[in-house]
Design a protein around this motif. Sequence first.
Motif, mmCIF file in Angstrom:
data_model
loop_
_atom_site.group_PDB
_atom_site.id
_atom_site.type_symbol
_atom_site.label_atom_id
_atom_site.label_comp_id
_atom_site.label_asym_id
_atom_site.label_seq_id
_atom_site.Cartn_x
_atom_site.Cartn_y
_atom_site.Cartn_z
ATOM 1 N N ASP A 85 -13.050 0.653 12.776
ATOM 2 C CA ASP A 85 -13.960 -0.113 11.708
ATOM 3 C C ASP A 85 -14.691 1.298 11.653
ATOM 4 N N LEU A 127 -17.802 3.009 5.652
ATOM 5 C CA LEU A 127 -17.610 3.784 3.900
ATOM 6 C C LEU A 127 -19.074 3.113 3.169
ATOM 7 N N THR A 160 -6.281 3.121 5.219
ATOM 8 C CA THR A 160 -7.265 2.231 5.787
ATOM 9 C C THR A 160 -8.009 1.956 4.744
ATOM 10 N N ILE A 161 -8.925 3.703 4.806
ATOM 11 C CA ILE A 161 -9.747 3.543 3.494
ATOM 12 C C ILE A 161 -9.548 3.112 2.205
ATOM 13 N N ASN A 165 -7.997 1.396 1.524
ATOM 14 C CA ASN A 165 -7.252 -0.331 0.937
ATOM 15 C C ASN A 165 -8.571 -1.173 0.472
ATOM 16 N N ARG A 166 -9.432 -0.585 2.033
ATOM 17 C CA ARG A 166 -11.356 -0.052 1.811
ATOM 18 C C ARG A 166 -12.119 -0.103 0.356
ATOM 19 N N ALA A 176 -11.010 -2.506 -1.745
ATOM 20 C CA ALA A 176 -11.392 -4.263 -2.274
ATOM 21 C C ALA A 176 -12.796 -4.227 -2.548
ATOM 22 N N GLN A 177 -13.606 -2.604 -2.034
ATOM 23 C CA GLN A 177 -15.313 -2.582 -2.591
ATOM 24 C C GLN A 177 -15.147 -2.457 -4.313
#
Length: 90
Positions: free
Chosen positions: A13, A16, A57-58, A60-61, A64-65
């Motif tokens: 979870d 960022l 994971t980071i 990808n996030r 997305a941002q």
Amino acid sequence: MAEKGKTPEPDLDLSLKSPADPEEPSNKVLSLDEAIDFELKHGYVDSSVDLKKLKRTISNRLSAQRTYIKRNEYIAELEKKVKDLEVIHR
């Protein structure tokens, strides 16, 4: 129920969120290294998490941002064009 031999999925979870800084624009996206350092430094991630999975994971996030910011800028630009055209045609 966890299967034999498999480790449970770590809780990733991630926030960022960069610290609020009035000097920086609000739509700044951290670099991958900055985001990883931020997450590890602020304890949002369990230290036993696989670094490769954390990096993915980071990444990808962050992607997305960037997409979210780009889309909102595009929409704002289109809305401005519509207003400008409405003013011209009045």
